[in-house]
Design a protein around this motif. Structure first.
Motif, mmCIF file in Angstrom:
data_model
loop_
_atom_site.group_PDB
_atom_site.id
_atom_site.type_symbol
_atom_site.label_atom_id
_atom_site.label_comp_id
_atom_site.label_asym_id
_atom_site.label_seq_id
_atom_site.Cartn_x
_atom_site.Cartn_y
_atom_site.Cartn_z
ATOM 1 N N LYS A 137 13.156 9.674 21.464
ATOM 2 C CA LYS A 137 11.750 9.941 21.156
ATOM 3 C C LYS A 137 10.883 8.727 21.474
ATOM 4 C CE LYS A 137 8.768 11.649 17.436
ATOM 5 N NZ LYS A 137 8.743 12.113 16.015
ATOM 6 N N GLU A 138 11.371 7.537 21.120
ATOM 7 C CA GLU A 138 10.615 6.315 21.387
ATOM 8 C C GLU A 138 10.497 6.052 22.888
ATOM 9 O OE1 GLU A 138 11.807 3.810 17.326
ATOM 10 O OE2 GLU A 138 13.136 3.803 19.078
ATOM 11 N N ILE A 139 11.579 6.285 23.610
ATOM 12 C CA ILE A 139 11.556 6.081 25.063
ATOM 13 C C ILE A 139 10.584 7.069 25.717
ATOM 14 C CG2 ILE A 139 12.930 6.143 27.180
ATOM 15 C CD1 ILE A 139 15.358 5.370 25.441
ATOM 16 N N ALA A 140 10.593 8.298 25.233
ATOM 17 C CA ALA A 140 9.687 9.311 25.768
ATOM 18 C C ALA A 140 8.232 8.884 25.600
ATOM 19 C CB ALA A 140 9.933 10.648 25.070
ATOM 20 N N ALA A 141 7.917 8.285 24.465
ATOM 21 C CA ALA A 141 6.544 7.838 24.226
ATOM 22 C C ALA A 141 6.150 6.723 25.186
ATOM 23 C CB ALA A 141 6.403 7.372 22.777
ATOM 24 N N VAL A 142 7.071 5.800 25.457
ATOM 25 C CA VAL A 142 6.792 4.693 26.368
ATOM 26 C C VAL A 142 6.576 5.206 27.793
ATOM 27 C CG1 VAL A 142 7.749 2.616 27.438
ATOM 28 C CG2 VAL A 142 7.997 2.971 24.984
ATOM 29 N N LEU A 143 7.413 6.130 28.222
ATOM 30 C CA LEU A 143 7.341 6.630 29.595
ATOM 31 C C LEU A 143 6.327 7.774 29.758
ATOM 32 C CD1 LEU A 143 11.122 6.679 30.616
ATOM 33 C CD2 LEU A 143 9.413 4.929 31.101
ATOM 34 N N ASN A 144 5.800 8.235 28.631
ATOM 35 C CA ASN A 144 4.824 9.336 28.642
ATOM 36 C C ASN A 144 5.419 10.599 29.264
ATOM 37 O OD1 ASN A 144 2.330 10.511 28.055
ATOM 38 N ND2 ASN A 144 1.480 10.003 30.067
ATOM 39 N N VAL A 145 6.640 10.913 28.840
ATOM 40 C CA VAL A 145 7.309 12.144 29.263
ATOM 41 C C VAL A 145 7.878 12.811 28.011
ATOM 42 C CG1 VAL A 145 7.907 11.252 31.552
ATOM 43 C CG2 VAL A 145 9.512 10.943 29.647
ATOM 44 N N THR A 146 8.455 13.979 28.169
ATOM 45 C CA THR A 146 9.051 14.657 27.023
ATOM 46 C C THR A 146 10.405 14.037 26.677
ATOM 47 O OG1 THR A 146 10.224 16.273 28.382
ATOM 48 C CG2 THR A 146 7.958 16.821 27.727
ATOM 49 N N GLU A 147 10.833 14.258 25.442
ATOM 50 C CA GLU A 147 12.151 13.769 25.018
ATOM 51 C C GLU A 147 13.255 14.422 25.851
ATOM 52 O OE1 GLU A 147 14.707 13.472 20.846
ATOM 53 O OE2 GLU A 147 12.548 13.829 20.805
ATOM 54 N N SER A 148 13.050 15.694 26.211
ATOM 55 C CA SER A 148 14.019 16.387 27.038
ATOM 56 C C SER A 148 14.149 15.714 28.402
ATOM 57 C CB SER A 148 13.595 17.851 27.229
ATOM 58 O OG SER A 148 14.465 18.523 28.112
ATOM 59 N N ARG A 149 13.026 15.237 28.953
ATOM 60 C CA ARG A 149 13.070 14.566 30.251
ATOM 61 C C ARG A 149 13.840 13.249 30.153
ATOM 62 N NH1 ARG A 149 14.205 14.850 35.202
ATOM 63 N NH2 ARG A 149 13.088 13.413 36.593
ATOM 64 N N VAL A 150 13.659 12.522 29.072
ATOM 65 C CA VAL A 150 14.421 11.287 28.873
ATOM 66 C C VAL A 150 15.915 11.607 28.815
ATOM 67 C CG1 VAL A 150 14.866 9.358 27.321
ATOM 68 C CG2 VAL A 150 12.525 10.106 27.718
ATOM 69 N N CYS A 151 16.256 12.680 28.120
ATOM 70 C CA CYS A 151 17.650 13.088 28.025
ATOM 71 C C CYS A 151 18.214 13.367 29.415
ATOM 72 C CB CYS A 151 17.756 14.333 27.140
ATOM 73 S SG CYS A 151 19.438 14.932 26.928
ATOM 74 N N GLN A 152 17.439 14.043 30.262
ATOM 75 C CA GLN A 152 17.884 14.323 31.626
ATOM 76 C C GLN A 152 18.112 13.038 32.415
ATOM 77 O OE1 GLN A 152 14.764 16.776 33.164
ATOM 78 N NE2 GLN A 152 15.208 18.492 31.796
ATOM 79 N N LEU A 153 17.183 12.114 32.316
ATOM 80 C CA LEU A 153 17.311 10.845 33.036
ATOM 81 C C LEU A 153 18.524 10.062 32.562
ATOM 82 C CD1 LEU A 153 13.539 9.808 33.076
ATOM 83 C CD2 LEU A 153 14.903 10.475 35.074
ATOM 84 N N HIS A 154 18.767 10.082 31.244
ATOM 85 C CA HIS A 154 19.925 9.375 30.692
ATOM 86 C C HIS A 154 21.217 9.997 31.216
ATOM 87 C CE1 HIS A 154 23.059 8.586 27.647
ATOM 88 N NE2 HIS A 154 22.514 7.387 27.623
ATOM 89 N N SER A 155 21.304 11.328 31.197
ATOM 90 C CA SER A 155 22.505 12.009 31.682
ATOM 91 C C SER A 155 22.767 11.688 33.147
ATOM 92 C CB SER A 155 22.357 13.525 31.510
ATOM 93 O OG SER A 155 22.275 13.881 30.155
ATOM 94 N N GLN A 156 21.709 11.700 33.944
ATOM 95 C CA GLN A 156 21.863 11.426 35.368
ATOM 96 C C GLN A 156 22.277 9.975 35.602
ATOM 97 O OE1 GLN A 156 19.589 13.583 38.645
ATOM 98 N NE2 GLN A 156 18.376 11.723 38.346
ATOM 99 N N SER A 157 21.726 9.051 34.815
ATOM 100 C CA SER A 157 22.101 7.640 34.937
ATOM 101 C C SER A 157 23.579 7.439 34.638
ATOM 102 C CB SER A 157 21.269 6.788 33.963
ATOM 103 O OG SER A 157 19.895 6.903 34.224
ATOM 104 N N ILE A 158 24.059 8.091 33.567
ATOM 105 C CA ILE A 158 25.466 7.970 33.198
ATOM 106 C C ILE A 158 26.352 8.507 34.321
ATOM 107 C CG2 ILE A 158 27.251 8.826 31.625
ATOM 108 C CD1 ILE A 158 25.611 6.636 30.381
ATOM 109 N N ALA A 159 25.951 9.623 34.918
ATOM 110 C CA ALA A 159 26.735 10.180 36.030
ATOM 111 C C ALA A 159 26.808 9.186 37.187
ATOM 112 C CB ALA A 159 26.112 11.501 36.489
ATOM 113 N N ARG A 160 25.677 8.580 37.541
ATOM 114 C CA ARG A 160 25.671 7.600 38.634
ATOM 115 C C ARG A 160 26.569 6.409 38.302
ATOM 116 N NH1 ARG A 160 21.119 8.872 41.947
ATOM 117 N NH2 ARG A 160 19.313 9.687 40.813
#
Length: 237
Positions: free
Chosen positions: A206-229
Motif C-alpha cells: 500500500k505504501e509503495i503504491a502511494a509513492v508510485l501513484n499506482v494501485t496496490e494490485s499494480r505494485v503486486c504485479q511488478l513485484h511478481s514480475q521482478s521475482i520471476a526475472r
C-alpha cells in the motif's frame, strides 16, 4: 513473574516475550510471498505465546523460551496452512512465467517487456497481469532449486519451519550476494524501485503504491514480475 496472589503474571510475561514473537514473525515472513503480512503473523504468534504460557510445565526440564518458540512457530504455520497461502498451482504458474521470461530475454538480449512475456505465454496482456496478481510473487530462492525436484512433503515445513534448511542462507555467500545485486540493477527502473522500497525500506504494498501513484494490485504485479526475472538470473548463476 508472579502476581500478589502468587500466580504467574501472564500480562507481564506476554510483554516480556512479545519481542520473541516479533523476531520469529520477521524471520518467517522473509521466506514467504509478498501477500503475507508480518502483522498478521505477529497476532497469531501472540496467541501461540498465550497458549505456551498456559501449557508450560517447568518440571519437564525445558526452558520456557524454547517451549514458547515451538508454540509460536506452530501457531504461525497453522495459520499459513489454513489460509492456503500458496497453492501448488500458483507455484507452477510462477515457474511458467519464469520460463517465458528466460526465453524472451535470451532471444532479445535485454529485459523483456510485459507485453512480450504475455505474448510468449500466449496470453493477452490483461490476462498476464491478472496472473501476476494471482501468483503474488513467490520467494526468491526455493529449496528444491538446490536439492532437486519437489517431493510430496509439506512445502511450509521444508521452506519455513526448519531454519537449518533455510534456502535464504544461500544468500550469505558473497558471490551470490553480488549476483543478486547485479540482477536487481538490471531490472527495469520501476521494478528496481519496488524491490528497493519493499526489501530495503521495509515498505508494504500500500505504501509503495502511494509513492508510485499506482494501485496496490499494480505494485503486486511488478513485484511478481521482478521475482520471476531475478529467479531466472539466479538460476543461471
Amino acid at each position: 513473574m508472579y502476581t500478589a496472589k502468587g500466580r504467574l503474571d501472564n500480562s507481564s510475561l506476554i510483554k516480556q516475550y512479545s519481542p520473541l514473537v516479533r523476531r520469529l514473525a520477521h524471520q518467517m515472513v522473509a521466506k514467504l510471498p509478498a501477500n503475507v503480512e508480518v502483522d498478521d503473523l505477529i497476532q497469531v504468534g501472540l496467541i501461540g505465546l498465550t497458549d505456551a504460557l498456559s501449557r508450560f510445565d517447568a518440571g519437564q526440564g525445558v526452558q520456557f523460551e524454547t517451549f514458547a518458540t515451538q508454540r509460536i512457530r506452530g501457531a504461525m504455520l497453522d495459520e499459513l496452512r489454513g489460509g492456503d497461502w500458496m497453492s501448488r498451482g500458483a507455484r507452477r504458474q510462477q515457474r511458467e512465467i519464469e520460463e517465458a521470461v528466460r526465453r524472451v530475454e535470451q532471444r532479445l538480449g535485454r529485459p523483456a517487456a510485459e507485453a512480450e512475456i504475455a505474448a510468449e505465454m500466449g496470453l493477452p496482456l490483461p490476462d498476464y497481469q491478472d496472473l501476476l496478481t494471482k501468483v503474488r510473487g513467490t520467494q526468491l530462492v526455493y529449496l528444491e532449486d538446490m536439492t532437486g525436484a519437489e517431493g510430496d512433503d509439506d512445502y511450509l515445513d521444508r521452506h519455513v519451519a526448519d531454519d537449518g534448511a533455510n534456502p535464504m542462507s544461500l544468500l550469505q555467500d558473497h558471490r551470490m550476494r553480488e549476483a543478486l545485486v547485479q540482477a536487481i540493477k538490471n531490472l527495469p527502473e520501476r521494478e528496481q524501485f519496488v524491490m528497493s522500497m519493499y526489501y530495503e525500506h521495509d515498505m508494504n504494498l500500500k505504501e509503495i503504491a502511494a509513492v508510485l501513484n499506482v494501485t496496490e494490485s499494480r505494485v503486486c504485479q511488478l513485484h511478481s514480475q521482478s521475482i520471476a526475472r531475478l529467479r531466472v538470473k539466479l538460476r543461471d548463476w
